[in-house]
Design an enzyme around this catalytic site. Structure first.
Site, PDB file in Angstrom:
ATOM      1  N   HIS A 115       0.834  -1.194   0.000  1.00 31.32           N
ATOM      2  CA  HIS A 115       0.000   0.000   0.000  1.00 31.32           C
ATOM      3  C   HIS A 115       0.872   1.248   0.000  1.00 31.32           C
ATOM      4  CE1 HIS A 115       0.376  -1.139   4.374  1.00 31.32           C
ATOM      5  NE2 HIS A 115       0.764   0.114   4.445  1.00 31.32           N
ATOM      6  N   GLU A 166      -3.491   3.938   1.895  1.00 30.87           N
ATOM      7  CA  GLU A 166      -3.748   4.165   3.307  1.00 30.87           C
ATOM      8  C   GLU A 166      -3.821   5.673   3.527  1.00 30.87           C
ATOM      9  OE1 GLU A 166      -1.793   3.775   7.767  1.00 30.87           O
ATOM     10  OE2 GLU A 166      -0.912   2.626   6.115  1.00 30.87           O
ATOM     11  N   HIS A 184       1.952  11.559  -9.148  1.00 34.39           N
ATOM     12  CA  HIS A 184       0.545  11.180  -9.188  1.00 34.39           C
ATOM     13  C   HIS A 184       0.377   9.711  -8.835  1.00 34.39           C
ATOM     14  CE1 HIS A 184       1.897  10.291 -13.439  1.00 34.39           C
ATOM     15  NE2 HIS A 184       1.332   9.132 -13.113  1.00 34.39           N
ATOM     16  N   GLU A 232      -3.746   9.896 -12.445  1.00 34.24           N
ATOM     17  CA  GLU A 232      -3.758   9.693 -13.891  1.00 34.24           C
ATOM     18  C   GLU A 232      -4.723   8.552 -14.195  1.00 34.24           C
ATOM     19  OE1 GLU A 232      -0.538   9.184 -17.477  1.00 34.24           O
ATOM     20  OE2 GLU A 232      -0.344   7.845 -15.756  1.00 34.24           O
TER      21      GLU A 232
END
Length: 385
Positions: A115, A166, A184, A232
């Site tokens: 994550h 998270e 991004h 994106e």
């Protein structure tokens, strides 16, 4: 639980010029890396024995070479310094066999991007945006009032098999400086224009309308979430991993590629130079780009330093052995900010580090069975930076 640090007032966010692609930020003047660290509060010091201070270093560090770098003095949040030993060429020469075995182990280690961690100013608002506009699912959420923070995990499938975000909300902090280094997140969708229309209908911000990617044919668009983090949107058929990318800017692309290959065991999945727009990108990851989350490293011509801000935190990566992982990171020029060891109570081990550009990562040996038995998985992010 991690050490809680108070937030100092953030400098005004530095927005990219509207005519510049998100990959191609070129500052008008040279940026200096700066520390965003605060000071410990009394309550965090009193609970130090039951917390893990993952990141007491500042938000950025001086540029490092992968090999042959002298020990570096780095500032701690308390204002002291610590000497970090970096292996030089002579050290490598004396341990060549051990190093080779270690790097081979890294390459064969069963790793996966777990994550990505970042801070938001309104947790419920961000959850609503991600679930309604991007189709994510809320995987788990918890509030920790005694530590004055809450967090939530979102993604497109179970955490034991999918990449997730998270989100961390710190009580009373409604805005963060994203900095100029973070690029991004990437999300693969079947119809970009349809997703963009949904974002507009929900009041979201579209910063680039759907169209072919620079130098290619894939249809992409860029949007911003409520905190200004860019996403994106890439048009792609059905994929097992829609949350597909984290893009970070680096000051030396070849150095970064070498570090992530050797220290993290990632593969170089692709590299593309765009001289017309004066940037080069490299895609790093643990499997095919269309089936796994990947790290996109972007180098903008002649730009070697970026501000880190205090919003984006780190990526967590799964490993079979945090001790070997930490040793490999040291040998490849990374800085260990948390020595490998076991977390209290739960059956898992972690280590934390900075790459040569100062980007943070956590490696963890969280057992698969833990996902099946615990409703409250551990978090590794610094709640306040």
């Amino acid at each position: 639980m991690l050490t809680t640090l108070p937030i100092a007032p953030s400098p005004a966010p530095m927005n990219l010029p509207p005519h510049v692609h998100s990959r191609s930020y070129r500052p008008p003047t040279s940026f200096c890396l700066r520390s965003e660290s605060g000071t410990h509060n009394a309550s965090s010091n009193s609970n130090a024995s039951r917390r893990i201070a993952l990141f007491q270093l500042g938000a950025a560090i001086p540029q490092l070479q992968l090999f042959g770098v002298a020990p570096t003095k780095l500032p701690r949040a308390e204002g002291n310094t610590t000497e970090v030993g970096i292996y030089g060429d002579m050290a490598f020469a004396s341990t060549a066999v051990t190093e080779q075995n270690l790097l081979e182990w890294v390459k064969n280690d069963k790793r996966r991007m777990l994550h990505v961690v970042y801070r938001v100013g309104d947790l419920d608002k961000t959850i609503k945006f991600y679930t309604e506009c991007l189709g994510m699912k809320l995987l788990r959420k918890r509030d920790v009032p005694e530590e004055k923070y809450a967090n939530a995990f979102l993604g497109y499938g179970p955490e034991d098999s999918h990449f997730a975000v998270e989100l961390t909300y710190n009580y009373g902090v409604d805005k963060y400086d994203i900095g100029t280094g973070f690029g991004h997140f990437g999300v693969a969708v079947e119809e970009v224009s349809k997703t963009v229309d949904l974002v507009k209908a929900k009041g979201g911000k579209v910063t680039q309308e759907p169209g072919p990617v620079e130098g290619g044919s894939t249809i992409v668009a860029f949007i911003e979430d409520p905190d200004g983090y860019k996403f994106e949107l890439s048009e792609r058929g059905p994929t097992p991993e829609p949350l597909c990318q984290v893009m970070l800017r680096v000051g030396d692309l070849d150095r970064s590629i070498n570090f992530y290959k050797k220290a993290f065991g990632m593969d170089l999945l692709g590299k593309r130079d765009n001289p017309e727009y004066k940037y080069t990108v490299a895609i790093m990851g643990y499997g095919p780009e269309d089936k796994n989350a990947v790290l996109e490293l972007t180098y903008n011509y002649e730009v070697t330093e970026y501000s880190k801000g205090n919003g984006y935190a780190q990526i967590a990566i799964g490993t079979d052995d945090v001790y070997k992982s930490a040793e490999a990171i040291k040998r490849c020029g990374g800085i260990i900010t948390l020595e490998p060891g076991a977390l209290p109570v739960i059956n898992t081990k972690i280590t934390a580090c900075l790459d040569p550009d100062g980007w943070k990562s956590v490696l963890t040996s969280l057992p698969f069975a833990y996902y099946q038995t615990s409703p409250h998985l551990p978090t590794y992010n610094l709640q306040r930076d």
